[in-house]
Design a protein around this motif. Structure first.
Motif, mmCIF file in Angstrom:
data_model
loop_
_atom_site.group_PDB
_atom_site.id
_atom_site.type_symbol
_atom_site.label_atom_id
_atom_site.label_comp_id
_atom_site.label_asym_id
_atom_site.label_seq_id
_atom_site.Cartn_x
_atom_site.Cartn_y
_atom_site.Cartn_z
ATOM 1 N N SER A 236 6.300 35.134 10.117
ATOM 2 C CA SER A 236 5.516 35.032 8.877
ATOM 3 C C SER A 236 5.747 36.214 7.933
ATOM 4 N N GLY A 237 6.514 37.193 8.367
ATOM 5 C CA GLY A 237 6.862 38.293 7.459
ATOM 6 C C GLY A 237 6.108 39.590 7.698
ATOM 7 N N LYS A 238 5.484 39.723 8.865
ATOM 8 C CA LYS A 238 4.701 40.929 9.140
ATOM 9 C C LYS A 238 5.588 42.172 9.208
ATOM 10 N N SER A 239 6.703 42.061 9.947
ATOM 11 C CA SER A 239 7.590 43.229 10.064
ATOM 12 C C SER A 239 8.247 43.531 8.720
ATOM 13 N N VAL A 240 8.600 42.468 7.988
ATOM 14 C CA VAL A 240 9.197 42.669 6.661
ATOM 15 C C VAL A 240 8.211 43.417 5.756
ATOM 16 N N LEU A 241 6.951 43.059 5.832
ATOM 17 C CA LEU A 241 5.926 43.736 5.034
ATOM 18 C C LEU A 241 5.836 45.226 5.395
ATOM 19 N N LEU A 242 5.795 45.532 6.693
ATOM 20 C CA LEU A 242 5.722 46.937 7.114
ATOM 21 C C LEU A 242 6.926 47.725 6.601
ATOM 22 N N LYS A 243 8.096 47.095 6.655
ATOM 23 C CA LYS A 243 9.315 47.796 6.213
ATOM 24 C C LYS A 243 9.314 48.053 4.713
ATOM 25 N N ALA B 108 7.494 61.528 5.989
ATOM 26 C CA ALA B 108 7.030 62.652 6.808
ATOM 27 C C ALA B 108 5.534 62.546 7.081
ATOM 28 N N LYS B 109 4.840 61.706 6.303
ATOM 29 C CA LYS B 109 3.394 61.526 6.504
ATOM 30 C C LYS B 109 3.088 60.203 7.193
ATOM 31 N N MET B 110 4.163 59.464 7.552
ATOM 32 C CA MET B 110 3.962 58.097 8.014
ATOM 33 C C MET B 110 4.601 57.908 9.386
ATOM 34 N N GLY B 111 3.771 57.740 10.418
ATOM 35 C CA GLY B 111 4.319 57.480 11.748
ATOM 36 C C GLY B 111 4.554 55.994 11.921
ATOM 37 N N MET B 112 5.732 55.639 12.448
ATOM 38 C CA MET B 112 6.050 54.225 12.693
ATOM 39 C C MET B 112 6.169 53.990 14.188
ATOM 40 N N VAL B 113 5.454 53.024 14.716
ATOM 41 C CA VAL B 113 5.645 52.619 16.110
ATOM 42 C C VAL B 113 6.345 51.269 16.061
ATOM 43 N N PHE B 114 7.615 51.257 16.427
ATOM 44 C CA PHE B 114 8.409 50.042 16.268
ATOM 45 C C PHE B 114 8.181 49.066 17.404
ATOM 46 N N GLN B 115 8.486 47.804 17.089
ATOM 47 C CA GLN B 115 8.247 46.691 17.999
ATOM 48 C C GLN B 115 8.815 46.932 19.401
ATOM 49 N N ALA B 116 10.097 47.252 19.476
ATOM 50 C CA ALA B 116 10.735 47.353 20.797
ATOM 51 C C ALA B 116 10.776 48.802 21.304
ATOM 52 N N GLY B 117 9.920 49.648 20.751
ATOM 53 C CA GLY B 117 9.930 51.047 21.174
ATOM 54 C C GLY B 117 10.947 51.859 20.400
#
Ligand SMILES: Nc1ncnc2c1ncn2[C@@H]1O[C@H](COP(=O)(O)OP(=O)(O)O)[C@@H](O)[C@H]1O
Ligand SMILES: [Mg+2]
Length: 245
Positions: free
Chosen positions: A38-45, A78-87
């Motif tokens: 539905s575009g959730k990961s695309v939105l985060l990116k 630098a202010k934004m931590g990303m926790v990615f789907q597959a680690g």
């Protein structure tokens, strides 16, 4: 503050986002849900500037992310931590090196400070003493926690989680959910948690945004979603495929 205005994005004629709008205030924790694809990961990116919109605006801390130069984008990241789907850990680097890499790239910490920060981040996710392990030696739940340690190590104002509990057993899901809540409460980090697991939704946030057919189908509290009569929403939260939407 994160603000998304009239965001459109297609890939080769596949219209994924078709006018997405929402705002997230400082310190809020918001779950973004929606079917697979539905575009959730695309939105985060788009929020962290990895993708550029076809049209629309993405504002983070009053900066228009989609028009920033690479250098200014790095300041936001630098202010934004990303926790990615597959680690998304580098398999050839140790746990400590994986976390250190983000710190060396995004902060100006000295080497001894980097090493201290690696240790304290691992303590925060209950993985003290694992800095010299290789990712292949970790369980799925440990990998997710190293991914979270790497994201919080930069002491972010924003944390973006992409499917932090997908594929984990209920006990590990609970551990990860508690970590998300802990970082939220202690540091009042503005968090977005993308997930399709309703348990994670209700455990970690009180506001839920649902993407459906490229748009925001629902934006409200956990109470409101439980009482929502919209068919697409009901189908998603009950998992009942017999409901038409
Ligand atoms: N880089 C890309 N190139 C082409 N299509 C993409 C790309 N990224 C995502 N898509 C497509 O966009 C749609 C939404 O993907 P995604 O955001 O990953 O969904 P999800 O909600 O499951 O996270 C899918 O149809 C996917 O194939
Ligand atoms: Mg995804």
């Amino acid at each position: 503050m994160i603000k998304v205005r009239d965001l459109y994005k297609s890939f080769d004629g596949n219209k994924v986002l078709k006018g997405v709008n929402f705002s997230i205030e400082t310190g809020e924790a918001v779950a973004i849900i929606g079917k697979s694809g539905s575009g959730k990961s695309v939105l985060l990116k788009h929020i962290n500037g990895l993708l550029k919109p076809d049209s629309g605006e993405i504002w983070v801390d009053n900066k228009l992310v989609n028009t920033l130069s690479f250098r200014k984008l790095q300041n936001i990241r630098a202010k934004m931590g990303m926790v990615f789907q597959a680690g998304a850990l580098f398999d050839s680097l140790t746990v400590g090196e994986n976390i250190g890499l983000a710190l060396r790239r995004l902060t100006k910490l000295r080497e001894n400070e980097v090493l201290e920060r690696v240790q304290s981040s691992l303590i925060d996710v209950d993985l003290q003493g694992t800095e010299n392990l290789m990712p292949a030696e970790l369980s799925g739940g440990m990998k997710k926690r190293v991914g979270i340690a790497r994201a919080i190590a930069i002491k972010p104002d924003f944390l973006l989680y992409d499917e932090p509990t997908t594929g984990l057993d209920p006990v590990m899901t609970d551990i990860i959910n508690r970590l998300i809540v802990k970082f939220q409460k202690i540091n009042s980090i503005t968090s977005i948690i993308v997930t399709h697991e309703m348990r994670t939704v209700f455990d970690v946030s009180n506001r839920i945004i649902m993407l459906h057919n490229g748009k925001v189908q629902f934006d409200g509290t956990s109470e409101e979603i439980k009482n929502c009569n919209d068919l697409a929403v009901r189908q998603f939260i009950t998992g009942d495929s017999s409901l038409v939407c």
